[in-house]
Design a protein around this motif. Structure first.
Motif, PDB file in Angstrom:
ATOM      1  N   GLU A   1      23.903 -27.588 -12.273  1.00 57.91           N
ATOM      2  CA  GLU A   1      23.262 -26.481 -11.554  1.00 57.91           C
ATOM      3  C   GLU A   1      22.044 -27.028 -10.837  1.00 57.91           C
ATOM      4  OE1 GLU A   1      20.988 -22.208 -12.347  1.00 57.91           O
ATOM      5  OE2 GLU A   1      22.322 -23.023 -13.882  1.00 57.91           O
ATOM      6  N   PHE A   2      21.976 -26.786  -9.550  1.00 59.17           N
ATOM      7  CA  PHE A   2      20.843 -27.276  -8.774  1.00 59.17           C
ATOM      8  C   PHE A   2      20.500 -26.293  -7.662  1.00 59.17           C
ATOM      9  CE2 PHE A   2      24.639 -28.917  -6.752  1.00 59.17           C
ATOM     10  CZ  PHE A   2      24.397 -28.772  -5.394  1.00 59.17           C
ATOM     11  N   ASP A   3      19.274 -26.367  -7.192  1.00 56.51           N
ATOM     12  CA  ASP A   3      18.808 -25.521  -6.097  1.00 56.51           C
ATOM     13  C   ASP A   3      18.771 -26.326  -4.807  1.00 56.51           C
ATOM     14  OD1 ASP A   3      18.488 -23.699  -8.070  1.00 56.51           O
ATOM     15  OD2 ASP A   3      16.312 -23.484  -7.886  1.00 56.51           O
ATOM     16  N   MET A   4      19.322 -25.768  -3.761  1.00 58.59           N
ATOM     17  CA  MET A   4      19.245 -26.363  -2.427  1.00 58.59           C
ATOM     18  C   MET A   4      18.399 -25.428  -1.573  1.00 58.59           C
ATOM     19  SD  MET A   4      22.343 -27.561   0.104  1.00 58.59           S
ATOM     20  CE  MET A   4      22.941 -28.823  -1.021  1.00 58.59           C
ATOM     21  N   ILE A   5      17.223 -25.894  -1.190  1.00 60.94           N
ATOM     22  CA  ILE A   5      16.223 -25.031  -0.565  1.00 60.94           C
ATOM     23  C   ILE A   5      15.903 -25.517   0.844  1.00 60.94           C
ATOM     24  CG2 ILE A   5      13.872 -24.086  -0.810  1.00 60.94           C
ATOM     25  CD1 ILE A   5      14.149 -24.907  -3.840  1.00 60.94           C
ATOM     26  N   GLY A   6      15.771 -24.548   1.764  1.00 59.47           N
ATOM     27  CA  GLY A   6      15.361 -24.876   3.120  1.00 59.47           C
ATOM     28  C   GLY A   6      16.508 -25.244   4.034  1.00 59.47           C
ATOM     29  N   ILE A   7      17.664 -24.605   3.848  1.00 58.69           N
ATOM     30  CA  ILE A   7      18.833 -24.939   4.653  1.00 58.69           C
ATOM     31  C   ILE A   7      19.573 -23.662   5.028  1.00 58.69           C
ATOM     32  CG2 ILE A   7      20.599 -25.176   2.859  1.00 58.69           C
ATOM     33  CD1 ILE A   7      21.277 -27.907   4.214  1.00 58.69           C
ATOM     34  N   ASP A   8      20.339 -23.715   6.108  1.00 61.75           N
ATOM     35  CA  ASP A   8      21.060 -22.537   6.569  1.00 61.75           C
ATOM     36  C   ASP A   8      22.325 -22.313   5.751  1.00 61.75           C
ATOM     37  OD1 ASP A   8      21.185 -20.526   8.930  1.00 61.75           O
ATOM     38  OD2 ASP A   8      23.210 -21.353   8.829  1.00 61.75           O
ATOM     39  N   ALA A   9      22.766 -21.064   5.687  1.00 60.23           N
ATOM     40  CA  ALA A   9      23.945 -20.714   4.890  1.00 60.23           C
ATOM     41  C   ALA A   9      25.198 -21.438   5.378  1.00 60.23           C
ATOM     42  CB  ALA A   9      24.166 -19.200   4.933  1.00 60.23           C
ATOM     43  N   ALA A  10      25.289 -21.695   6.679  1.00 58.24           N
ATOM     44  CA  ALA A  10      26.473 -22.373   7.213  1.00 58.24           C
ATOM     45  C   ALA A  10      26.620 -23.776   6.624  1.00 58.24           C
ATOM     46  CB  ALA A  10      26.387 -22.446   8.737  1.00 58.24           C
ATOM     47  N   ILE A  11      25.509 -24.499   6.484  1.00 59.00           N
ATOM     48  CA  ILE A  11      25.549 -25.846   5.920  1.00 59.00           C
ATOM     49  C   ILE A  11      25.845 -25.785   4.426  1.00 59.00           C
ATOM     50  CG2 ILE A  11      24.288 -28.000   5.628  1.00 59.00           C
ATOM     51  CD1 ILE A  11      24.940 -27.300   8.522  1.00 59.00           C
ATOM     52  N   ALA A  12      25.214 -24.831   3.738  1.00 59.69           N
ATOM     53  CA  ALA A  12      25.454 -24.687   2.297  1.00 59.69           C
ATOM     54  C   ALA A  12      26.920 -24.359   2.024  1.00 59.69           C
ATOM     55  CB  ALA A  12      24.547 -23.596   1.720  1.00 59.69           C
ATOM     56  N   ASN A  13      27.499 -23.499   2.865  1.00 63.53           N
ATOM     57  CA  ASN A  13      28.901 -23.130   2.666  1.00 63.53           C
ATOM     58  C   ASN A  13      29.833 -24.289   3.011  1.00 63.53           C
ATOM     59  OD1 ASN A  13      30.844 -21.071   1.947  1.00 63.53           O
ATOM     60  ND2 ASN A  13      31.434 -21.054   4.095  1.00 63.53           N
ATOM     61  N   ALA A  14      29.470 -25.074   4.013  1.00 63.94           N
ATOM     62  CA  ALA A  14      30.265 -26.262   4.340  1.00 63.94           C
ATOM     63  C   ALA A  14      30.268 -27.231   3.167  1.00 63.94           C
ATOM     64  CB  ALA A  14      29.693 -26.934   5.584  1.00 63.94           C
ATOM     65  N   PHE A  15      29.118 -27.368   2.541  1.00 59.16           N
ATOM     66  CA  PHE A  15      28.995 -28.245   1.373  1.00 59.16           C
ATOM     67  C   PHE A  15      29.878 -27.743   0.229  1.00 59.16           C
ATOM     68  CE2 PHE A  15      26.556 -29.591  -2.432  1.00 59.16           C
ATOM     69  CZ  PHE A  15      26.664 -30.955  -2.248  1.00 59.16           C
ATOM     70  N   ARG A  16      29.886 -26.438   0.002  1.00 57.03           N
ATOM     71  CA  ARG A  16      30.733 -25.843  -1.046  1.00 57.03           C
ATOM     72  C   ARG A  16      32.218 -26.083  -0.752  1.00 57.03           C
ATOM     73  NH1 ARG A  16      33.821 -21.434  -1.639  1.00 57.03           N
ATOM     74  NH2 ARG A  16      33.429 -20.886   0.528  1.00 57.03           N
ATOM     75  N   ARG A  17      32.610 -25.867   0.502  1.00 55.88           N
ATOM     76  CA  ARG A  17      34.017 -26.035   0.872  1.00 55.88           C
ATOM     77  C   ARG A  17      34.462 -27.498   0.746  1.00 55.88           C
ATOM     78  NH1 ARG A  17      36.352 -21.882   4.166  1.00 55.88           N
ATOM     79  NH2 ARG A  17      37.527 -23.489   5.277  1.00 55.88           N
ATOM     80  N   ILE A  18      33.568 -28.425   1.046  1.00 47.72           N
ATOM     81  CA  ILE A  18      33.891 -29.842   0.893  1.00 47.72           C
ATOM     82  C   ILE A  18      34.120 -30.170  -0.579  1.00 47.72           C
ATOM     83  CG2 ILE A  18      32.937 -32.174   1.066  1.00 47.72           C
ATOM     84  CD1 ILE A  18      31.608 -31.271   3.686  1.00 47.72           C
ATOM     85  N   LEU A  19      33.285 -29.631  -1.451  1.00 48.74           N
ATOM     86  CA  LEU A  19      33.465 -29.847  -2.890  1.00 48.74           C
ATOM     87  C   LEU A  19      34.828 -29.353  -3.347  1.00 48.74           C
ATOM     88  CD1 LEU A  19      29.977 -28.910  -4.390  1.00 48.74           C
ATOM     89  CD2 LEU A  19      31.186 -31.052  -4.770  1.00 48.74           C
ATOM     90  N   LEU A  20      35.245 -28.225  -2.829  1.00 51.59           N
ATOM     91  CA  LEU A  20      36.522 -27.635  -3.240  1.00 51.59           C
ATOM     92  C   LEU A  20      37.724 -28.376  -2.668  1.00 51.59           C
ATOM     93  CD1 LEU A  20      35.717 -23.836  -2.827  1.00 51.59           C
ATOM     94  CD2 LEU A  20      36.227 -24.980  -4.975  1.00 51.59           C
ATOM     95  N   ALA A  21      37.624 -28.811  -1.418  1.00 45.56           N
ATOM     96  CA  ALA A  21      38.839 -29.203  -0.709  1.00 45.56           C
ATOM     97  C   ALA A  21      38.854 -30.587  -0.087  1.00 45.56           C
ATOM     98  CB  ALA A  21      39.125 -28.164   0.390  1.00 45.56           C
ATOM     99  N   GLU A  22      37.730 -31.316  -0.069  1.00 46.05           N
ATOM    100  CA  GLU A  22      37.752 -32.567   0.689  1.00 46.05           C
ATOM    101  C   GLU A  22      37.212 -33.783  -0.062  1.00 46.05           C
ATOM    102  OE1 GLU A  22      37.020 -32.345   4.982  1.00 46.05           O
ATOM    103  OE2 GLU A  22      36.492 -30.247   4.657  1.00 46.05           O
ATOM    104  N   VAL A  23      36.878 -33.638  -1.324  1.00 47.99           N
ATOM    105  CA  VAL A  23      36.526 -34.794  -2.147  1.00 47.99           C
ATOM    106  C   VAL A  23      37.810 -35.278  -2.819  1.00 47.99           C
ATOM    107  CG1 VAL A  23      35.207 -35.627  -4.120  1.00 47.99           C
ATOM    108  CG2 VAL A  23      34.168 -33.999  -2.535  1.00 47.99           C
ATOM    109  N   PRO A  24      38.252 -36.502  -2.569  1.00 51.65           N
ATOM    110  CA  PRO A  24      39.558 -36.954  -3.062  1.00 51.65           C
ATOM    111  C   PRO A  24      39.592 -37.215  -4.567  1.00 51.65           C
ATOM    112  CG  PRO A  24      38.424 -38.754  -1.947  1.00 51.65           C
ATOM    113  CD  PRO A  24      37.573 -37.532  -1.746  1.00 51.65           C
ATOM    114  N   THR A  25      40.765 -37.034  -5.142  1.00 54.49           N
ATOM    115  CA  THR A  25      41.011 -37.360  -6.552  1.00 54.49           C
ATOM    116  C   THR A  25      42.437 -37.918  -6.657  1.00 54.49           C
ATOM    117  OG1 THR A  25      41.906 -35.178  -7.101  1.00 54.49           O
ATOM    118  CG2 THR A  25      39.534 -35.482  -7.375  1.00 54.49           C
ATOM    119  N   MET A  26      42.805 -38.333  -7.865  1.00 55.07           N
ATOM    120  CA  MET A  26      44.170 -38.774  -8.148  1.00 55.07           C
ATOM    121  C   MET A  26      44.893 -37.676  -8.919  1.00 55.07           C
ATOM    122  SD  MET A  26      44.133 -41.839  -6.842  1.00 55.07           S
ATOM    123  CE  MET A  26      45.637 -42.608  -7.473  1.00 55.07           C
TER     124      MET A  26
END
Length: 343
Positions: A59-84
């Protein structure tokens, strides 16, 4: 805080709706405010605070950024970080009651402990795979009767051997030089207690699986997180002193730990202690004598992130990899812009 600052910096929770939802602090929208994007200003205001971290959650706080960037970061975590994950299942024998397709699907969703950074993406036309792009696993289990079981027993655990097939029964079969390269790595399922099938005497499973590198955008089995979400930091303001019975009711309207009662000259007075714990249920707005005494909002640029890993990679590594993916996307975009300008 004046009305303009409130519109710019707060999302207001009302009784029948939510105000100030959209970002409005773009250049020229507010006279007297310089909203031109400035890198030095961004560096000064932006920060990340780690609140809580353990083996599988962060759990961490991301402060001083727009919602569009925060949501892009969330979507990358869900769908674009590779695994096996298990992609191909070769079933040589399956005499259980579970159909081949269902069993293959269950196997594909088992998280596999392997560092995806050490592997390459597999070519779609390659049917065999090599040591640099494929992990080979085997599941070979046969159920039989327990000769030592009591004659009067009706307990399946005592009557049968290997009647419960768990993910822990999946074994790694090194390909090529993988035995030397990954000698210290324990490649296999993250959890050994995932039930895959139930067998009865005479039934057996003989399966070989190929794990490949992929991303959640292609299939959910490649997603490295069980959940990745964020919420805005709640902001609770008491517009006047609330005491006595009203203060006690106010405390009950919020999550535990948000409102506490202080003893001031023998009177119980309500005080906001930790607005972060609030779930923003807006329960207080149901009370006619309290709803005009409290203002509920959320801080527009303060995002509380919660990342829960499936166990394949630690959550802090996932966050770092998500940042790297976002950086590469930005670099690709800038390259495309330069190419377009040259054309």
């Amino acid at each position: 805080m004046n009305n303009v600052d409130e519109i710019r910096e707060r999302v207001i929770l009302g009784e029948f709706g939510i105000k100030n939802v959209h970002t409005t602090d773009y250049p020229g929208n507010y006279p007297g405010y310089d909203d031109t994007w400035d890198f030095e200003k961004f560096k000064k205001n932006f920060r990340i605070d780690i609140v809580n971290s353990d083996e599988n959650t962060l759990e961490f706080d991301m402060i001083g950024i727009d919602a569009a960037i925060a949501n892009a970061f969330r979507r990358i975590l869900l769908a674009e970080v590779p695994t096996m994950a298990i992609e191909k299942v070769f079933i040589y024998n399956n005499t259980s009651i579970i159909q081949d397709e269902i069993l293959s699907h269950r196997l594909g969703l088992v998280p596999i402990k392997a560092d995806p950074l050490l592997f390459e993406y597999r070519n779609a036309e390659d049917q065999e795979g090599t040591e640099i792009d494929t992990i080979q696993l085997q599941l070979k289990v046969k159920c039989s009767r327990n000769p030592r079981a009591s004659k009067d027993s009706s307990d399946h655990k005592e009557l049968y051997l290997n009647h419960m097939v768990y993910s822990g029964d999946i074994k790694w079969l090194p390909v090529g030089n993988q035995d030397d390269v990954f000698a210290d790595a324990k490649i296999g399922p993250v959890h050994e207690d995932i039930l895959l099938a139930q067998l009865r005497p005479g039934q057996e499973l003989d399966i070989v699986m190929h794990c490949v590198k992929g991303i959640g955008k292609d299939h959910a089995k490649f997603s490295p997180v069980a959940t990745a979400s964020y919420r805005l930091l709640p902001d609770i303001t008491l517009l006047q002193t609330i005491e006595g019975e009203q203060a006690e009711r106010l405390k009950r309207c919020f999550s535990p730990g948000v409102i506490e009662l202080e003893n001031v000259n023998g009177r119980k007075v309500a005080k906001v202690v930790n607005s972060r714990l609030d779930t923003c249920s807006r329960e207080v707005l149901r009370h006619d004598d309290l709803k005009n005494l409290v203002k509920l909002g959320r801080v527009r640029d303060h995002f509380i992130f919660s990342v829960e890993s499936t166990g394949i990679l630690p959550p802090d590594v996932l966050v770092t990899e998500a940042i790297n993916v976002l950086i590469s996307k930005c670099q690709k975009f800038l390259t495309e812009l330069d190419t377009t300008e040259m054309d």
